[in-house]
Design a protein around this motif. Structure first.
Motif, PDB file in Angstrom:
ATOM      1  N   LYS A  88       0.541  68.272  46.333  1.00  0.00           N
ATOM      2  CA  LYS A  88      -0.127  68.130  47.622  1.00  0.00           C
ATOM      3  C   LYS A  88      -1.636  67.998  47.412  1.00  0.00           C
ATOM      4  CE  LYS A  88       3.054  70.026  50.996  1.00  0.00           C
ATOM      5  NZ  LYS A  88       3.117  70.780  52.275  1.00  0.00           N
ATOM      6  N   LEU A  89      -2.327  67.590  48.451  1.00  0.00           N
ATOM      7  CA  LEU A  89      -3.762  67.365  48.337  1.00  0.00           C
ATOM      8  C   LEU A  89      -4.522  68.666  48.499  1.00  0.00           C
ATOM      9  CD1 LEU A  89      -4.122  64.057  50.412  1.00  0.00           C
ATOM     10  CD2 LEU A  89      -3.508  64.383  48.000  1.00  0.00           C
ATOM     11  N   SER A  90      -5.367  68.951  47.527  1.00  0.00           N
ATOM     12  CA  SER A  90      -6.156  70.182  47.574  1.00  0.00           C
ATOM     13  C   SER A  90      -7.521  69.952  48.213  1.00  0.00           C
ATOM     14  CB  SER A  90      -6.352  70.745  46.162  1.00  0.00           C
ATOM     15  OG  SER A  90      -7.040  69.807  45.349  1.00  0.00           O
ATOM     16  N   ALA A  91      -7.928  68.674  48.322  1.00  0.00           N
ATOM     17  CA  ALA A  91      -9.241  68.356  48.874  1.00  0.00           C
ATOM     18  C   ALA A  91      -9.338  66.863  49.114  1.00  0.00           C
ATOM     19  CB  ALA A  91     -10.346  68.802  47.912  1.00  0.00           C
ATOM     20  N   LEU A  92     -10.421  66.470  49.761  1.00  0.00           N
ATOM     21  CA  LEU A  92     -10.826  65.076  49.857  1.00  0.00           C
ATOM     22  C   LEU A  92     -12.207  64.950  49.234  1.00  0.00           C
ATOM     23  CD1 LEU A  92      -9.840  63.900  53.470  1.00  0.00           C
ATOM     24  CD2 LEU A  92      -8.637  63.429  51.319  1.00  0.00           C
ATOM     25  N   LYS A  93     -12.377  63.946  48.409  1.00  0.00           N
ATOM     26  CA  LYS A  93     -13.680  63.696  47.805  1.00  0.00           C
ATOM     27  C   LYS A  93     -14.345  62.547  48.571  1.00  0.00           C
ATOM     28  CE  LYS A  93     -14.052  63.531  43.314  1.00  0.00           C
ATOM     29  NZ  LYS A  93     -13.930  63.012  41.915  1.00  0.00           N
ATOM     30  N   PHE A  94     -15.420  62.872  49.283  1.00  0.00           N
ATOM     31  CA  PHE A  94     -16.151  61.848  50.020  1.00  0.00           C
ATOM     32  C   PHE A  94     -17.174  61.207  49.096  1.00  0.00           C
ATOM     33  CE2 PHE A  94     -14.432  64.512  53.375  1.00  0.00           C
ATOM     34  CZ  PHE A  94     -13.932  63.564  54.248  1.00  0.00           C
ATOM     35  N   VAL A  95     -17.253  59.887  49.173  1.00  0.00           N
ATOM     36  CA  VAL A  95     -18.064  59.103  48.245  1.00  0.00           C
ATOM     37  C   VAL A  95     -19.205  58.437  49.001  1.00  0.00           C
ATOM     38  CG1 VAL A  95     -18.027  57.224  46.560  1.00  0.00           C
ATOM     39  CG2 VAL A  95     -16.004  58.672  46.856  1.00  0.00           C
ATOM     40  N   PHE A  96     -20.416  58.583  48.467  1.00  0.00           N
ATOM     41  CA  PHE A  96     -21.610  58.015  49.094  1.00  0.00           C
ATOM     42  C   PHE A  96     -22.309  57.099  48.092  1.00  0.00           C
ATOM     43  CE2 PHE A  96     -20.776  62.163  50.956  1.00  0.00           C
ATOM     44  CZ  PHE A  96     -20.738  61.868  52.314  1.00  0.00           C
ATOM     45  N   ALA A  97     -22.446  55.842  48.462  1.00  0.00           N
ATOM     46  CA  ALA A  97     -23.095  54.865  47.596  1.00  0.00           C
ATOM     47  C   ALA A  97     -24.600  55.109  47.560  1.00  0.00           C
ATOM     48  CB  ALA A  97     -22.805  53.457  48.125  1.00  0.00           C
ATOM     49  N   PRO A  98     -25.278  54.567  46.541  1.00  0.00           N
ATOM     50  CA  PRO A  98     -26.743  54.672  46.498  1.00  0.00           C
ATOM     51  C   PRO A  98     -27.373  54.211  47.809  1.00  0.00           C
ATOM     52  CG  PRO A  98     -25.923  53.777  44.444  1.00  0.00           C
ATOM     53  CD  PRO A  98     -24.737  53.874  45.350  1.00  0.00           C
ATOM     54  N   TYR A  99     -28.412  54.909  48.204  1.00  0.00           N
ATOM     55  CA  TYR A  99     -29.162  54.683  49.451  1.00  0.00           C
ATOM     56  C   TYR A  99     -28.530  55.361  50.668  1.00  0.00           C
ATOM     57  CZ  TYR A  99     -31.666  50.946  46.954  1.00  0.00           C
ATOM     58  OH  TYR A  99     -32.412  50.232  46.053  1.00  0.00           O
ATOM     59  N   GLU A 100     -27.265  55.761  50.596  1.00  0.00           N
ATOM     60  CA  GLU A 100     -26.629  56.360  51.775  1.00  0.00           C
ATOM     61  C   GLU A 100     -27.120  57.784  52.014  1.00  0.00           C
ATOM     62  OE1 GLU A 100     -22.394  56.000  51.490  1.00  0.00           O
ATOM     63  OE2 GLU A 100     -22.419  53.930  52.206  1.00  0.00           O
ATOM     64  N   VAL A 101     -27.224  58.564  50.947  1.00  0.00           N
ATOM     65  CA  VAL A 101     -27.700  59.946  51.104  1.00  0.00           C
ATOM     66  C   VAL A 101     -28.787  60.280  50.085  1.00  0.00           C
ATOM     67  CG1 VAL A 101     -25.561  60.820  52.127  1.00  0.00           C
ATOM     68  CG2 VAL A 101     -25.811  60.789  49.628  1.00  0.00           C
ATOM     69  N   ALA A 128     -17.844  56.998  60.502  1.00  0.00           N
ATOM     70  CA  ALA A 128     -18.363  55.851  59.752  1.00  0.00           C
ATOM     71  C   ALA A 128     -19.149  56.298  58.532  1.00  0.00           C
ATOM     72  CB  ALA A 128     -19.242  54.995  60.660  1.00  0.00           C
ATOM     73  N   ASN A 129     -19.753  57.484  58.592  1.00  0.00           N
ATOM     74  CA  ASN A 129     -20.509  58.007  57.448  1.00  0.00           C
ATOM     75  C   ASN A 129     -19.604  58.548  56.352  1.00  0.00           C
ATOM     76  OD1 ASN A 129     -23.060  57.477  58.589  1.00  0.00           O
ATOM     77  ND2 ASN A 129     -23.014  59.395  59.744  1.00  0.00           N
ATOM     78  N   PHE A 130     -18.326  58.721  56.659  1.00  0.00           N
ATOM     79  CA  PHE A 130     -17.385  59.316  55.695  1.00  0.00           C
ATOM     80  C   PHE A 130     -16.198  58.377  55.458  1.00  0.00           C
ATOM     81  CE2 PHE A 130     -19.669  62.629  57.921  1.00  0.00           C
ATOM     82  CZ  PHE A 130     -20.084  63.474  56.909  1.00  0.00           C
ATOM     83  N   ALA A 131     -16.455  57.082  55.596  1.00  0.00           N
ATOM     84  CA  ALA A 131     -15.371  56.105  55.506  1.00  0.00           C
ATOM     85  C   ALA A 131     -14.762  56.026  54.114  1.00  0.00           C
ATOM     86  CB  ALA A 131     -15.880  54.733  55.933  1.00  0.00           C
ATOM     87  N   MET A 132     -15.549  56.335  53.083  1.00  0.00           N
ATOM     88  CA  MET A 132     -15.035  56.261  51.711  1.00  0.00           C
ATOM     89  C   MET A 132     -14.646  57.657  51.230  1.00  0.00           C
ATOM     90  SD  MET A 132     -17.192  53.345  49.674  1.00  0.00           S
ATOM     91  CE  MET A 132     -18.777  54.166  49.728  1.00  0.00           C
ATOM     92  N   PHE A 133     -13.372  57.828  50.944  1.00  0.00           N
ATOM     93  CA  PHE A 133     -12.895  59.125  50.457  1.00  0.00           C
ATOM     94  C   PHE A 133     -11.730  58.927  49.499  1.00  0.00           C
ATOM     95  CE2 PHE A 133     -10.654  58.160  54.369  1.00  0.00           C
ATOM     96  CZ  PHE A 133      -9.333  58.463  54.086  1.00  0.00           C
ATOM     97  N   GLU A 134     -11.585  59.903  48.605  1.00  0.00           N
ATOM     98  CA  GLU A 134     -10.485  59.920  47.638  1.00  0.00           C
ATOM     99  C   GLU A 134      -9.666  61.185  47.824  1.00  0.00           C
ATOM    100  OE1 GLU A 134     -12.028  59.841  43.731  1.00  0.00           O
ATOM    101  OE2 GLU A 134     -13.139  57.955  43.970  1.00  0.00           O
ATOM    102  N   PRO A 135      -8.356  61.096  47.830  1.00  0.00           N
ATOM    103  CA  PRO A 135      -7.528  62.300  47.840  1.00  0.00           C
ATOM    104  C   PRO A 135      -7.599  63.001  46.484  1.00  0.00           C
ATOM    105  CG  PRO A 135      -6.297  60.348  48.550  1.00  0.00           C
ATOM    106  CD  PRO A 135      -7.563  59.869  47.907  1.00  0.00           C
ATOM    107  N   VAL A 136      -7.615  64.318  46.518  1.00  0.00           N
ATOM    108  CA  VAL A 136      -7.615  65.118  45.294  1.00  0.00           C
ATOM    109  C   VAL A 136      -6.310  65.904  45.271  1.00  0.00           C
ATOM    110  CG1 VAL A 136      -8.775  66.924  43.965  1.00  0.00           C
ATOM    111  CG2 VAL A 136     -10.128  65.307  45.342  1.00  0.00           C
ATOM    112  N   ARG A 137      -5.477  65.661  44.275  1.00  0.00           N
ATOM    113  CA  ARG A 137      -4.158  66.287  44.221  1.00  0.00           C
ATOM    114  C   ARG A 137      -4.223  67.657  43.582  1.00  0.00           C
ATOM    115  NH1 ARG A 137       0.496  62.356  42.158  1.00  0.00           N
ATOM    116  NH2 ARG A 137       1.725  63.958  43.197  1.00  0.00           N
ATOM    117  N   GLY A 138      -3.454  68.595  44.159  1.00  0.00           N
ATOM    118  CA  GLY A 138      -3.333  69.929  43.613  1.00  0.00           C
ATOM    119  C   GLY A 138      -2.199  70.002  42.605  1.00  0.00           C
ATOM    120  N   ALA A 139      -1.948  71.205  42.106  1.00  0.00           N
ATOM    121  CA  ALA A 139      -0.932  71.390  41.070  1.00  0.00           C
ATOM    122  C   ALA A 139       0.472  71.045  41.554  1.00  0.00           C
ATOM    123  CB  ALA A 139      -0.972  72.839  40.567  1.00  0.00           C
ATOM    124  N   ASP A 140       0.751  71.271  42.828  1.00  0.00           N
ATOM    125  CA  ASP A 140       2.104  71.025  43.340  1.00  0.00           C
ATOM    126  C   ASP A 140       2.262  69.626  43.923  1.00  0.00           C
ATOM    127  OD1 ASP A 140       0.562  71.228  45.577  1.00  0.00           O
ATOM    128  OD2 ASP A 140       1.854  72.681  46.615  1.00  0.00           O
TER     129      ASP A 140
END
Length: 279
Positions: free
Chosen positions: A233-246, A219-231
């Motif tokens: 495929k996904l090279s990472a996930l970007k987790f997003v935290f709104a103000p007040y969350e962290v 539940a603390n990591f519910a918001m995420f964006e895929p980060v695409r690599g050169a080929d």
């Protein structure tokens, strides 16, 4: 006696004839089936029915609304429905708040601003960001932040819980994210050149907010964006935290990229193929 018998027979024959006429369907035009009878309405599959993502601009004395769909999500009705539901709910909350206030509460109109943008658009995965704010009085507007990750082939939204199904995986992600956020906190505070006591206090307060908001819970990591690599495929996930969350409101929205190498051991097998190094 014979006359009585004959009369009875004639009566029986007459009754039988009447019954036959009653049992025989009428052939007149008035009893024919009507060709113009109303047909049942066709059943619409709401899961596949098109959803219009139309820009919303409203200006009234009590509130102002601006919603922009800068996305191609309409090609996936299920995803488009989720985006529209989020926008409609935010708009409804703003209007409800505006209807319950008076000019004495706040003379300025309430405001809602929301934009949907494409983050990733591929045949295997589509991700859309929602960013904006809703002002209903107070010192500042409330942030509106959401992320939607859609799997077109499966026609469903991908959730954090489904992506990483076990607690051990979230413990590893939590540890990585915390390290990055603590490091960023130290850098921000050091840049302010504070007195040692003030710095220590801010490090403690900020660190506690980070730890509280990044526990090993999906539940603390519910918001995420895929980060695409050169080929592709996904090279990472970007987790997003709104103000007040962290962190405090002044720190704004914070993000942490977790590389595929950290994620892979903990991903559900069905989704490993989307990432670099996955099969």
């Amino acid at each position: 006696m014979k006359r009585v018998t004959a009369a009875v027979c004639l009566l029986a024959l007459a009754l039988a004839a009447c019954k036959k006429e009653a049992d025989t369907p009428a052939t007149s035009q008035s009893s024919a089936p009507a060709s113009t009878a109303a047909l049942p309405a066709p059943v619409v599959d709401t899961a596949t029915a098109p959803v219009e993502l139309k820009e919303v601009v409203e200006t009234t004395p009590g509130y102002v609304v601006g919603i922009t769909y800068a996305t191609q999500a309409a090609k996936y009705p299920g995803l488009a429905r989720e985006l529209k539901r989020y926008a409609d709910d935010a708009r409804a909350e703003l209007i409800d708040a505006a209807s319950g206030r008076t000019a004495k509460d706040n003379p300025s109109p309430y405001e809602l601003s929301l934009t949907f943008d494409d983050v990733v658009d591929s045949p295997d995965l589509m991700a859309v960001s929602a960013d904006g704010s809703s002002y209903t009085g107070g010192a500042h507007a409330a942030p509106l932040i959401a992320r939607f990750v859609w799997l077109p082939k499966q026609n469903k939204q991908l959730t954090a819980q489904e992506l990483v199904p076990d607690k051990a995986g979230w413990a590893a992600i939590s540890q990585y994210v915390r390290e990055q956020l603590h490091s960023a906190l130290s850098q921000r505070i050091d840049a302010d050149d504070l007195a040692p006591a003030v710095r220590a206090e801010q490090i403690e307060t900020g660190g506690r907010m980070i730890d509280d908001g990044t526990g090993a819970d999906p539940a603390n990591f519910a918001m995420f964006e895929p980060v695409r690599g050169a080929d592709g495929k996904l090279s990472a996930l970007k987790f997003v935290f709104a103000p007040y969350e962290v962190g405090p409101y002044s720190d704004g929205t914070q993000t942490v990229e977790v590389p595929a190498s950290v994620l892979l051991p903990h991903l559900a097998p069905a989704y490993r193929g989307l990432f670099l190094g996955g099969v």
